[in-house]
Design a protein around this motif. Structure first.
Motif, PDB file in Angstrom:
ATOM      1  N   LEU A   1       2.748   0.225 -11.105  1.00  0.00           N
ATOM      2  CA  LEU A   1       1.818  -0.792 -11.593  1.00  0.00           C
ATOM      3  C   LEU A   1       2.023  -2.112 -10.866  1.00  0.00           C
ATOM      4  O   LEU A   1       1.049  -2.786 -10.487  1.00  0.00           O
ATOM      5  N   PHE A   2       3.269  -2.488 -10.622  1.00  0.00           N
ATOM      6  CA  PHE A   2       3.575  -3.755  -9.954  1.00  0.00           C
ATOM      7  C   PHE A   2       2.982  -3.784  -8.544  1.00  0.00           C
ATOM      8  O   PHE A   2       2.291  -4.744  -8.169  1.00  0.00           O
ATOM      9  N   PHE A   3       3.235  -2.747  -7.756  1.00  0.00           N
ATOM     10  CA  PHE A   3       2.754  -2.749  -6.371  1.00  0.00           C
ATOM     11  C   PHE A   3       1.240  -2.527  -6.296  1.00  0.00           C
ATOM     12  O   PHE A   3       0.589  -2.989  -5.357  1.00  0.00           O
ATOM     13  N   THR A   4       0.681  -1.849  -7.288  1.00  0.00           N
ATOM     14  CA  THR A   4      -0.776  -1.706  -7.344  1.00  0.00           C
ATOM     15  C   THR A   4      -1.430  -3.067  -7.580  1.00  0.00           C
ATOM     16  O   THR A   4      -2.390  -3.441  -6.882  1.00  0.00           O
ATOM     17  N   LEU A   5      -0.925  -3.795  -8.557  1.00  0.00           N
ATOM     18  CA  LEU A   5      -1.470  -5.127  -8.832  1.00  0.00           C
ATOM     19  C   LEU A   5      -1.251  -6.061  -7.646  1.00  0.00           C
ATOM     20  O   LEU A   5      -2.121  -6.879  -7.312  1.00  0.00           O
ATOM     21  N   LYS A   6      -0.108  -5.927  -7.007  1.00  0.00           N
ATOM     22  CA  LYS A   6       0.192  -6.781  -5.858  1.00  0.00           C
ATOM     23  C   LYS A   6      -0.750  -6.487  -4.694  1.00  0.00           C
ATOM     24  O   LYS A   6      -1.218  -7.393  -4.005  1.00  0.00           O
ATOM     25  N   PHE A   7      -1.049  -5.204  -4.458  1.00  0.00           N
ATOM     26  CA  PHE A   7      -1.959  -4.842  -3.371  1.00  0.00           C
ATOM     27  C   PHE A   7      -3.367  -5.368  -3.628  1.00  0.00           C
ATOM     28  O   PHE A   7      -4.033  -5.887  -2.729  1.00  0.00           O
ATOM     29  N   PHE A   8      -3.833  -5.251  -4.879  1.00  0.00           N
ATOM     30  CA  PHE A   8      -5.208  -5.642  -5.192  1.00  0.00           C
ATOM     31  C   PHE A   8      -5.328  -7.120  -5.582  1.00  0.00           C
ATOM     32  O   PHE A   8      -6.450  -7.595  -5.794  1.00  0.00           O
ATOM     33  N   PHE A   9      -4.232  -7.840  -5.659  1.00  0.00           N
ATOM     34  CA  PHE A   9      -4.277  -9.226  -6.137  1.00  0.00           C
ATOM     35  C   PHE A   9      -5.269 -10.100  -5.358  1.00  0.00           C
ATOM     36  O   PHE A   9      -6.005 -10.882  -5.980  1.00  0.00           O
ATOM     37  N   PRO A  10      -5.338 -10.020  -4.007  1.00  0.00           N
ATOM     38  CA  PRO A  10      -6.316 -10.873  -3.296  1.00  0.00           C
ATOM     39  C   PRO A  10      -7.743 -10.628  -3.748  1.00  0.00           C
ATOM     40  O   PRO A  10      -8.581 -11.548  -3.710  1.00  0.00           O
ATOM     41  N   VAL A  11      -8.045  -9.408  -4.175  1.00  0.00           N
ATOM     42  CA  VAL A  11      -9.408  -9.076  -4.585  1.00  0.00           C
ATOM     43  C   VAL A  11      -9.768  -9.723  -5.910  1.00  0.00           C
ATOM     44  O   VAL A  11     -10.925 -10.079  -6.152  1.00  0.00           O
ATOM     45  N   PHE A  12      -8.779  -9.906  -6.784  1.00  0.00           N
ATOM     46  CA  PHE A  12      -9.050 -10.476  -8.105  1.00  0.00           C
ATOM     47  C   PHE A  12      -9.576 -11.905  -8.015  1.00  0.00           C
ATOM     48  O   PHE A  12     -10.201 -12.403  -8.961  1.00  0.00           O
ATOM     49  N   PHE A  61       0.828  -1.205   0.000  1.00  0.00           N
ATOM     50  CA  PHE A  61       0.000   0.000   0.000  1.00  0.00           C
ATOM     51  C   PHE A  61       0.863   1.256   0.000  1.00  0.00           C
ATOM     52  O   PHE A  61       0.632   2.191  -0.780  1.00  0.00           O
ATOM     53  N   LEU A  62       1.862   1.278   0.860  1.00  0.00           N
ATOM     54  CA  LEU A  62       2.751   2.437   0.936  1.00  0.00           C
ATOM     55  C   LEU A  62       3.549   2.615  -0.356  1.00  0.00           C
ATOM     56  O   LEU A  62       3.647   3.729  -0.902  1.00  0.00           O
ATOM     57  N   LEU A  63       4.116   1.528  -0.873  1.00  0.00           N
ATOM     58  CA  LEU A  63       4.936   1.625  -2.076  1.00  0.00           C
ATOM     59  C   LEU A  63       4.093   1.955  -3.312  1.00  0.00           C
ATOM     60  O   LEU A  63       4.564   2.660  -4.209  1.00  0.00           O
ATOM     61  N   MET A  64       2.857   1.471  -3.331  1.00  0.00           N
ATOM     62  CA  MET A  64       1.960   1.819  -4.433  1.00  0.00           C
ATOM     63  C   MET A  64       1.789   3.330  -4.519  1.00  0.00           C
ATOM     64  O   MET A  64       1.871   3.923  -5.608  1.00  0.00           O
ATOM     65  N   HIS A  65       1.563   3.978  -3.395  1.00  0.00           N
ATOM     66  CA  HIS A  65       1.379   5.427  -3.386  1.00  0.00           C
ATOM     67  C   HIS A  65       2.700   6.170  -3.606  1.00  0.00           C
ATOM     68  O   HIS A  65       2.742   7.191  -4.309  1.00  0.00           O
ATOM     69  N   LEU A  66       3.764   5.656  -3.034  1.00  0.00           N
ATOM     70  CA  LEU A  66       5.068   6.294  -3.201  1.00  0.00           C
ATOM     71  C   LEU A  66       5.468   6.356  -4.668  1.00  0.00           C
ATOM     72  O   LEU A  66       5.859   7.423  -5.187  1.00  0.00           O
ATOM     73  N   PHE A  67       5.347   5.238  -5.367  1.00  0.00           N
ATOM     74  CA  PHE A  67       5.745   5.210  -6.776  1.00  0.00           C
ATOM     75  C   PHE A  67       4.742   5.934  -7.672  1.00  0.00           C
ATOM     76  O   PHE A  67       5.109   6.445  -8.731  1.00  0.00           O
ATOM     77  N   PHE A  68       3.482   6.001  -7.252  1.00  0.00           N
ATOM     78  CA  PHE A  68       2.502   6.775  -8.013  1.00  0.00           C
ATOM     79  C   PHE A  68       2.880   8.259  -8.025  1.00  0.00           C
ATOM     80  O   PHE A  68       2.938   8.896  -9.087  1.00  0.00           O
ATOM     81  N   PHE A  69       3.145   8.810  -6.828  1.00  0.00           N
ATOM     82  CA  PHE A  69       3.479  10.229  -6.755  1.00  0.00           C
ATOM     83  C   PHE A  69       4.841  10.516  -7.387  1.00  0.00           C
ATOM     84  O   PHE A  69       5.034  11.580  -7.991  1.00  0.00           O
ATOM     85  N   ALA A  70       5.785   9.568  -7.262  1.00  0.00           N
ATOM     86  CA  ALA A  70       7.083   9.742  -7.921  1.00  0.00           C
ATOM     87  C   ALA A  70       6.914   9.756  -9.435  1.00  0.00           C
ATOM     88  O   ALA A  70       7.585  10.527 -10.150  1.00  0.00           O
ATOM     89  N   THR A  71       6.015   8.917  -9.944  1.00  0.00           N
ATOM     90  CA  THR A  71       5.745   8.885 -11.387  1.00  0.00           C
ATOM     91  C   THR A  71       5.139  10.200 -11.855  1.00  0.00           C
ATOM     92  O   THR A  71       5.549  10.769 -12.892  1.00  0.00           O
ATOM     93  N   ILE A  72       4.145  10.707 -11.102  1.00  0.00           N
ATOM     94  CA  ILE A  72       3.500  11.977 -11.469  1.00  0.00           C
ATOM     95  C   ILE A  72       4.505  13.118 -11.429  1.00  0.00           C
ATOM     96  O   ILE A  72       4.540  13.974 -12.328  1.00  0.00           O
ATOM     97  N   LEU A  73       5.337  13.149 -10.408  1.00  0.00           N
ATOM     98  CA  LEU A  73       6.332  14.215 -10.283  1.00  0.00           C
ATOM     99  C   LEU A  73       7.328  14.184 -11.439  1.00  0.00           C
ATOM    100  O   LEU A  73       7.632  15.224 -12.041  1.00  0.00           O
ATOM    101  N   THR A  74       7.819  13.007 -11.754  1.00  0.00           N
ATOM    102  CA  THR A  74       8.781  12.877 -12.856  1.00  0.00           C
ATOM    103  C   THR A  74       8.145  13.250 -14.190  1.00  0.00           C
ATOM    104  O   THR A  74       8.759  13.938 -15.023  1.00  0.00           O
ATOM    105  N   ALA A  75       6.909  12.819 -14.408  1.00  0.00           N
ATOM    106  CA  ALA A  75       6.197  13.169 -15.645  1.00  0.00           C
ATOM    107  C   ALA A  75       6.012  14.681 -15.748  1.00  0.00           C
ATOM    108  O   ALA A  75       6.136  15.268 -16.841  1.00  0.00           O
TER     109      ALA A  75
END
Length: 382
Positions: free
Chosen positions: A331-342, A290-304
Motif C-alpha cells: 500500500l505504501f509504495f502504491t500510494l507513493k507511485f501514484f502520489f503525483p497523479v493525486f 513501481f518495482l517495489l509496488m509489484h514486488l510487495f503485491f505478489f509477496a502479499t498474494i503469495l503469503t495470503a
C-alpha cells in the motif's frame, strides 16, 4: 554578443502535419538576425501534408531549407543528412512538434561565450497544449514530462557532471544520466566535428549517445533553464505509450556501448545510490516505487495463499504478521507511485491519469525488456 555567429537550426520531421505549422510560426518569432541563421528541415519520408506546409513557408523565407531523407531509419539518420549541409558555427536541434521562446537562441548562446570548453548547451522543456480537452496533453503538462530541471535536480542550471566510472546509471539515458534531449539543445561546430558530425545509426537513443560522446571528448555540457522550448506532446495515450516504449528500448543499447561490465543495483531513494558487482555484461536494475509496488503485491498474494491453504495452525501467527507487513508495504509504495497523479486536475479524471501514469511506466519497462533481448544487456528500470 556584438558580432553574432551564424547558426543552423535542424529539425527532423515525418508526418508532423498536426504541429509543424505552429512550430514554424514560433521559429519565425525567435529574435535573431535572419541573415545569421538557417533552418533545415530533414524530412524522413512524410506521407501527409508536412512537406506542403514547409514548402509554403519556404517560398516566403529563403533561409528555410529542406533535405529529403526518404529512407530515414530514425530521427538521428535524418539529422545526419542535415548536418552534412549545415553551415552554422553553432547547431541547434529541436523537433517538428516544438515551439521555441523568442529569446531561445540568445539564451542558448550565452554559455558558449563564457566558457570555450562548453561543447553543448541544453535548455528547459515545457508543454504547449494544442487541445484543452486532451487527456494525454493534460497529463504530460502536469507530470512535467520531458522537463529537464526536475530530472537532473538542477532547476537553476549549471554544468552537468562528468562521467566518472562508466557505471550503468551514468550512461543509460535515465534520470541519473547527464544528457540533453534533441528537442532543445545546441552544439558548437568544434564539438560536433570532434565526434564526426553525426549521430549514431541506431534506431533510438541517438541523442543520449551524442551527448555522451561529446562529454567523453573533453567538452562540457551546460544546462541553461532560461532557454525554453515548449513541446506539443502525443495526441493519444497509445502514441504516448509507444514513445515511452522507444525510450526504454534504447537504454540497453546505450549500456552495451558506454558502460563497463558490472551489474548495478540502483536505489532511487535518499538522493539515489548504487551498488555494483563485477559481471560478464553491463547491467542495471533500478529499484523504485513501481518495482517495489509489484514486488510487495505478489509477496502479499503469495503469503495470503500460504495462510489460506494451511490455515488454522497456531504456528502461522508469524506468517499473519508477515502478511500485514507486506500488505502495508504494498500500500505504501502504491500510494507513493501514484502520489503525483493525486495532485492533477480536474480531480474527476483521476482514474484516467492513473491509467496513463501506470501504462506509460509499464510500456517504458516493456521497451527496456525488448532492448535487453535485442542487445544482450540487463536494463530494468522500476
Amino acid at each position: 554578443m556584438a558580432d553574432k555567429p551564424f547558426i543552423t537550426i535542424i529539425l527532423p520531421v515525418r508526418n508532423a502535419e498536426r504541429t509543424i505549422d505552429t512550430t514554424i510560426q514560433y521559429l519565425l518569432n525567435v529574435e535573431y538576425p535572419r541573415d545569421k541563421m538557417e533552418i533545415i528541415f530533414a524530412d524522413g519520408g512524410s506521407t501527409d501534408k508536412t512537406k506542403d506546409i514547409i514548402n509554403k513557408w519556404q517560398e516566403k523565407f529563403s533561409f528555410i531549407k529542406v533535405v529529403d531523407v526518404p529512407d530515414s531509419k530514425s530521427p538521428g539518420h535524418a539529422r545526419n543528412a542535415a548536418l552534412k549541409v549545415a553551415k552554422g558555427e553553432y547547431i541547434f536541434f529541436t523537433d517538428g512538434d516544438c515551439a521555441p521562446h523568442k529569446d531561445w537562441i540568445e539564451k542558448m548562446l550565452e554559455p558558449f561565450t563564457k566558457d570555450p570548453e562548453i561543447g553543448m548547451v541544453g535548455g528547459e522543456i515545457y508543454t504547449l497544449r494544442t487541445d484543452a480537452n486532451n487527456d494525454t496533453e493534460s497529463y504530460c503538462e502536469q507530470a512535467l514530462f520531458l522537463t529537464i530541471g526536475d530530472r537532473v535536480k538542477m532547476k537553476n542550471g549549471g554544468y552537468y557532471p562528468e562521467i566518472k566510472k562508466d557505471l550503468p546509471h551514468e550512461v543509460n539515458g535515465s534520470q541519473t544520466c547527464p544528457f540533453f534531449a534533441t528537442a532543445n539543445c545546441a552544439v558548437s561546430r568544434k564539438a560536433a566535428e570532434s565526434i564526426g558530425m553525426e549521430f549514431w545509426h541506431e534506431p533510438t537513443g541517438e541523442d543520449v549517445d551524442f551527448n555522451l560522446r561529446i562529454l567523453k571528448n573533453g567538452f562540457k555540457l551546460f544546462f541553461q533553464p532560461s532557454a525554453i522550448v515548449d513541446h506539443m506532446h502525443r495526441a493519444t495515450p497509445q502514441q504516448f505509450f509507444k514513445q515511452l516504449w522507444g525510450y526504454g528500448y534504447g537504454h540497453p543499447l546505450l549500456l552495451k556501448k558506454h558502460a563497463k561490465n558490472v551489474l548495478e543495483f540502483y536505489f532511487n531513494y535518499f538522493g539515489g545510490f548504487g551498488i555494483s558487482i563485477p559481471f560478464f555484461m553491463p547491467g542495471i536494475i533500478y529499484i523504485g516505487d513501481f518495482l517495489l509496488m509489484h514486488l510487495f503485491f505478489f509477496a502479499t498474494i503469495l503469503t495470503a495463499g500460504i495462510i489460506f491453504i494451511t490455515g488454522g495452525l497456531s504456528a502461522l501467527l508469524g506468517a499473519k504478521i508477515t502478511l500485514i507487513v507486506l500488505a502495508a508495504l504494498w500500500l505504501f509504495f502504491t500510494l507513493k507511485f501514484f502520489f503525483p497523479v493525486f495532485k492533477m486536475k480536474p480531480f474527476w479524471k483521476l482514474f484516467t491519469y492513473m491509467w496513463i501514469h501506470y501504462m506509460s511506466k509499464w510500456n517504458f519497462i516493456k521497451g527496456g525488456i525488448s532492448g535487453m533481448q535485442k542487445f544482450g544487456t540487463i536494463n530494468i528500470e522500476g
